[in-house]
Scaffold this active site. Structure first.
Site, mmCIF file in Angstrom:
data_model
loop_
_atom_site.group_PDB
_atom_site.id
_atom_site.type_symbol
_atom_site.label_atom_id
_atom_site.label_comp_id
_atom_site.label_asym_id
_atom_site.label_seq_id
_atom_site.Cartn_x
_atom_site.Cartn_y
_atom_site.Cartn_z
ATOM 1 N N LYS A 9 0.855 -1.189 0.000
ATOM 2 C CA LYS A 9 0.000 0.000 0.000
ATOM 3 C C LYS A 9 0.891 1.239 0.000
ATOM 4 C CE LYS A 9 -2.186 1.160 3.872
ATOM 5 N NZ LYS A 9 -3.224 1.369 4.902
ATOM 6 N N SER A 25 -4.702 3.795 -16.840
ATOM 7 C CA SER A 25 -3.747 3.327 -15.842
ATOM 8 C C SER A 25 -3.454 4.402 -14.818
ATOM 9 C CB SER A 25 -2.435 2.893 -16.490
ATOM 10 O OG SER A 25 -1.830 4.013 -17.084
ATOM 11 N N THR A 57 -7.149 -0.295 -11.585
ATOM 12 C CA THR A 57 -6.395 0.005 -12.793
ATOM 13 C C THR A 57 -5.070 -0.745 -12.726
ATOM 14 O OG1 THR A 57 -5.697 1.785 -14.292
ATOM 15 C CG2 THR A 57 -5.377 2.155 -11.924
ATOM 16 N N TYR A 58 -4.097 -0.332 -13.530
ATOM 17 C CA TYR A 58 -2.783 -0.983 -13.507
ATOM 18 C C TYR A 58 -1.690 0.081 -13.500
ATOM 19 C CZ TYR A 58 -2.742 0.041 -18.500
ATOM 20 O OH TYR A 58 -2.770 0.692 -19.702
ATOM 21 N N GLY A 73 -6.582 8.082 -18.632
ATOM 22 C CA GLY A 73 -7.779 7.533 -19.265
ATOM 23 C C GLY A 73 -9.017 7.776 -18.418
ATOM 24 N N ALA A 74 -9.928 6.813 -18.425
ATOM 25 C CA ALA A 74 -11.204 6.965 -17.702
ATOM 26 C C ALA A 74 -10.997 7.237 -16.219
ATOM 27 C CB ALA A 74 -12.057 5.715 -17.898
ATOM 28 N N ALA A 75 -9.919 6.699 -15.634
ATOM 29 C CA ALA A 75 -9.641 6.918 -14.216
ATOM 30 C C ALA A 75 -9.429 8.398 -13.903
ATOM 31 C CB ALA A 75 -8.427 6.106 -13.788
#
Length: 116
Positions: A9, A25, A57-58, A73-75
């Site tokens: 984390k 990502s 995500t990655y 992107g969408a994130a």
């Protein structure tokens, strides 16, 4: 049987960029990735402390020592620059392995830098 355990984390980092026109990502300063044991392309869960959003995500490697935390992107629609997020990765292991496993937890400073 396998169970899912928190592997690592990065606790309370500040979003420095949000790039909507990207494939997708999260770009993370490579120093933070190393400290948390994260690998490029590894799946991570993102928790946004400012608005309660949670998404998956990655990881993409970001430049070292920059403190970069960029949602792509969408994130990018789930955050605002300056939001505080928590980045969590998980691993599958047996209950026996989990009993002795110690996750890597990183507490960066307010500039997303590692604290000595």
């Amino acid at each position: 049987m396998q169970i899912t355990i928190m592997k690592s984390k990065i606790h309370r980092v500040k979003v420095t960029q949000a790039e909507l026109n990207y494939v997708g990502s999260i770009t993370i300063d490579e120093d933070l990735m190393d400290a948390a044991g994260l690998l490029e392309n590894e799946q991570v869960h993102i928790v946004n402390n400012n608005n309660g959003e949670r998404f998956v995500t990655y990881v993409i490697k970001g430049e070292r020592k920059t403190g970069m935390i960029c949602l792509n992107g969408a994130a990018a629609r789930k955050v605002q620059i300056g939001d505080i997020v928590i980045i969590i990765s998980y691993a599958s292991m047996t209950p026996e392995e989990a009993k002795s496993f110690k996750p890597m937890v990183v507490f960066p400073d307010h500039n997303n830098q590692l604290v000595a």
